[in-house]
Design an enzyme around this catalytic site. Structure first.
Site, PDB file in Angstrom:
ATOM      1  N   HIS A 131     -13.827   4.305   8.235  1.00  0.00           N
ATOM      2  CA  HIS A 131     -12.889   3.092   7.801  1.00  0.00           C
ATOM      3  C   HIS A 131     -13.361   2.676   6.481  1.00  0.00           C
ATOM      4  CE1 HIS A 131     -10.366  -0.376   9.379  1.00  0.00           C
ATOM      5  NE2 HIS A 131     -10.189  -0.230   8.077  1.00  0.00           N
ATOM      6  N   SER A 149      -3.737   3.108   8.492  1.00  0.00           N
ATOM      7  CA  SER A 149      -3.268   1.909   8.870  1.00  0.00           C
ATOM      8  C   SER A 149      -4.205   1.244  10.043  1.00  0.00           C
ATOM      9  CB  SER A 149      -1.975   2.216   9.491  1.00  0.00           C
ATOM     10  OG  SER A 149      -1.450   1.114  10.064  1.00  0.00           O
ATOM     11  N   ARG A 150      -4.167   1.546  11.433  1.00  0.00           N
ATOM     12  CA  ARG A 150      -5.033   1.491  12.206  1.00  0.00           C
ATOM     13  C   ARG A 150      -5.168   2.478  13.373  1.00  0.00           C
ATOM     14  NH1 ARG A 150      -6.936  -1.553   9.698  1.00  0.00           N
ATOM     15  NH2 ARG A 150      -7.602  -3.835   9.582  1.00  0.00           N
ATOM     16  N   GLY A 186     -11.634   2.929   3.444  1.00  0.00           N
ATOM     17  CA  GLY A 186     -10.266   2.849   2.527  1.00  0.00           C
ATOM     18  C   GLY A 186     -10.452   1.708   1.477  1.00  0.00           C
ATOM     19  N   GLU A 209     -13.844   2.546  16.846  1.00  0.00           N
ATOM     20  CA  GLU A 209     -14.578   2.931  15.612  1.00  0.00           C
ATOM     21  C   GLU A 209     -16.224   2.324  15.824  1.00  0.00           C
ATOM     22  OE1 GLU A 209     -12.598   1.333  12.306  1.00  0.00           O
ATOM     23  OE2 GLU A 209     -10.945   2.534  12.639  1.00  0.00           O
ATOM     24  N   ASP A 256      -8.759   7.609   8.423  1.00  0.00           N
ATOM     25  CA  ASP A 256      -9.506   6.804   8.133  1.00  0.00           C
ATOM     26  C   ASP A 256     -10.045   5.784   9.157  1.00  0.00           C
ATOM     27  OD1 ASP A 256     -10.245   4.191   5.775  1.00  0.00           O
ATOM     28  OD2 ASP A 256     -11.690   5.797   6.419  1.00  0.00           O
ATOM     29  N   ILE A 269       0.799  -1.148  -0.017  1.00  0.00           N
ATOM     30  CA  ILE A 269      -0.085  -0.051   0.039  1.00  0.00           C
ATOM     31  C   ILE A 269       0.941   1.302  -0.001  1.00  0.00           C
ATOM     32  CG2 ILE A 269      -1.803   1.115   1.290  1.00  0.00           C
ATOM     33  CD1 ILE A 269      -2.912  -1.568   2.093  1.00  0.00           C
TER      34      ILE A 269
END
Lengths: 324, 329
Positions: B290, B241-242, B292, B271, B266, B160
């Site tokens: 989230h 990423s996270r 992406g 979340e 994102d 990525i």
């Protein structure tokens, strides 16, 4: 001394006028007079040789022109000059300059930003995230894949070419329509395919980006017919001028899902009346003509305007003069 | 015949789960049981289910759910991340796990660039101004940051991250990167990327800091107070990423104090964020749910991989995207 410097008229500092950084650049070569100061002090009228025009302000009206007998140059901030009657001004002995090239990077960046924001529903996503009522992500915002899609550029000038360069980084297939075909080297550099017939381009493109000047020929370039040729999954991106698009036809196309979405940095008028349908459609992104709004680009634009102003005052050739 | 098809447990068919066209793809190979049906009769459905499909993290894989699935052969999850799965535990039950490598990279890299541009050029704010019920003068606070020619620091130059580098090259961005392992000279030359062995150097020099690393326990809190203070005050942080990679409290402070200019995320932790979380109310934080990997094309590719992986698992064939516990051969 400031008094020895030639005088230039601007709308204002701040507000709808220039940022301070820009004014500081101008003051290196000019005594800057705001429109307010000018109205309060008519004796300045015979001193003003240059107008630095920003966002079409101060309005270039006959009453203003006739009160500026010493005016040599209107230096426009921005490359588009469709708001000025250049032939008429020239007949009065007033030249016009613009700021080509320095605006291209920021405008091309904005075009890609709008394209991606629309395709991947970024604005919608953000609004969901910050909504006080969101307790779970709906996970429904499926977007349109940009990588490998087809980008149709209408108007492959300086800005259009930079858009092509950026699109290529996403492995987009680049199609373009232009008054004149570009060189073989240019086409090879971005992998662009020329379409003499814009209708064919409209049929094939997933993203149609408008990067033309506004002229009598390009007014209403995209209307009912053109929109109906586009794919129902296609997105229209406009960073040209609002009047390149027939806005009523666009509203209809968006409402009927003739096309998927639109992302517009320009409309007609600007701003739109608050009850205009374009402001209330879910599949439209509108930004307030921000294509060149970065400090770095504004500084370059103003530098260009000052260079043209200095040349005009010194009776030299004006680097970016726009001829009728 | 339908009776011959293996049974699979899914979240749901519909907008919040699998769209119709995706559900059709699954039905070609599996008898599907939506989670709500399963809950109404777990004793009937449970023993039939050989495959558990996880789509957008649903259904949640808990020990109690697994206990109801005695015939389960494989947990097949969408996306690359596996932090939502207790890998050692599931492995201990003799159940295989799979994710979907490679197919999400394009969509995620596109989205990362979209976030970068939207934040740099204040597209969300601009829309708010353009659509405001009161016509306002466009404030100079809406001035954006020039992207062309700026410096992009990529933390995590896997598939990525590398695709992000390829896209940013089109904008003449100067690319720095930090990665566990340095990439080959050819890879670096192809995108004009400069390796920063020292993360601090990357943080000090970047106009945009991109978090695109694969999540691991070591990456928790990678970006904290110290890292944010090393960044330029004009810098923008982007995270695809996270959420846990960033110390969120430190980020809030940095955004409030102006230690960095803005953030585009994102991913967060949790979340969604609680509704009173400061990040939701900061003008310089752009947050997306989230999404992406959310493109129609990628959704189909992800699902096809999930089908391929789970069919291989059931047939006892080599599994393309098997996820194994760390340290396992």
């Amino acid at each position: 001394m400031a008094q020895d410097k030639p005088c230039a008229l601007i709308s204002e500092v701040g507000g709808e006028g220039f940022i301070q950084e820009a004014v500081d650049i101008m003051k290196q070569h000019f005594q800057i007079i705001t429109h307010q100061e000018f109205l309060q002090n008519p004796s300045l009228s015979s001193k003003i040789q240059v107008v630095f025009l920003w966002d079409n302000k101060p309005q270039i009206e006959p009453s203003l022109i006739s009160s500026l007998p010493a005016l040599k140059l209107i230096a426009n901030g921005g490359v588009g000059i469709d708001h000025l009657d250049i032939a008429h001004l020239k007949s009065l002995g007033i030249r016009v300059s613009n700021t080509p090239h320095v605006v291209s990077n920021a405008t091309a960046d904005m075009a890609m930003g709008l394209l991606l924001a629309s395709a991947r529903r970024i604005v919608e996503g953000h609004l969901i995230c910050v909504d006080p009522n969101t307790t779970k992500f709906p996970r429904t915002q499926m977007g349109f894949e940009v990588t490998g899609s087809t980008l149709g550029i209408i108007g492959m000038g300086h800005i259009g070419f930079k858009i092509a360069q950026r699109g290529r980084g996403f492995d987009m297939k680049i199609l373009y329509h232009n008054r004149n075909r570009r060189s073989y080297e240019d086409e090879q550099a971005v992998g662009a395919v020329y379409f003499k017939n814009k209708e064919e381009l409209l049929r094939e493109a997933d993203f149609v980006v408008l990067a033309v000047n506004l002229t009598p020929e390009t007014t209403g370039l995209i209307g009912h017919k053109e929109l109906s040729l586009m794919k129902p999954t296609a997105t229209l991106v406009n960073i040209s001028r609002g009047r390149v698009v027939d806005q009523d036809a666009l509203v209809e196309a968006l409402q009927n899902r003739t096309i998927r979405a639109a992302a517009l940095d320009v409309t007609y008028p600007e701003p739109l009346p608050r009850d205009h349908p374009l402001l209330h459609l879910p599949n439209v992104i509108i930004t307030p003509h921000s294509g060149t709004d970065t400090a770095a680009t504004i500084v370059k634009m103003v530098q260009t305007m000052v260079d043209n102003g200095v040349a005009a005052v010194q009776g030299q050739q004006i680097p970016n003069e726009v001829q009728p | 015949m339908a009776a011959d098809k293996p049974w699979a447990l899914i979240s749901e068919v519909g907008e919040n789960g699998y769209r119709e066209d995706l559900a059709m793809m699954i039905k070609e190979h599996f008898q599907i049981v939506p989670f709500s049906d399963f809950l109404q009769n777990p004793d009937f459905y449970g023993p039939k289910i050989q495959v558990l499909f996880i789509w957008k993290f649903c259904p949640e894989v808990t020990p109690s759910l697994l206990a109801l699935l005695p015939s389960l052969r494989v947990v097949s999850s969408s996306g690359t991340g596996t932090d939502h799965l207790d890998i050692p535990y599931i492995h201990s039950l003799g159940v295989k796990m799979t994710n979907t490598l490679h197919v999400v990279s394009d969509a995620t890299a596109d989205f990362a660039m979209g976030l970068l541009l939207a934040s740099a050029r204040k597209i969300c704010d601009g829309q708010e101004v353009a659509k405001s019920p009161n016509i306002v003068i466009v404030p100079h606070t809406l001035l954006g940051t020039e992207v062309t020619g700026s410096t992009l620091g990529i933390i995590g130059m896997g598939e990525i991250g590398y695709k992000i580098a390829q896209r940013s090259k089109g904008f003449d961005m100067k690319i720095l990167y930090h990665n566990r392992n340095r990439r080959s000279a050819e890879d670096e030359a192809a995108v004009g990327a400069t390796y920063c062995e020292n993360l601090d150097d990357l943080l000090k020099m970047s106009d945009f800091v991109m978090l695109s690393l694969r999540f691991s326990p070591e990456s928790v809190g990678l970006i904290g107070h110290r890292e944010l203070s090393l960044m330029k005050r004009t810098a923008i942080l982007i995270n695809v990423s996270r959420g846990l990679v960033v110390d969120q409290e430190a980020l809030v402070q940095a955004l409030q104090s102006g230690a960095i200019q803005a953030a585009a995320l994102d991913v967060t932790y949790p979340e969604p964020l609680p509704r009173d979380h400061p990040l939701l109310h900061l003008p310089n934080a752009l947050i997306t749910p989230h999404m992406g990997t959310y493109s129609v094309n990628t959704a189909k590719k992800i699902l096809q991989k999930m089908l391929d992986n789970s069919l291989a698992a059931i047939k006892g064939l080599p599994i393309p995207d098997e996820v194994k516990p760390q340290g396992d051969a």
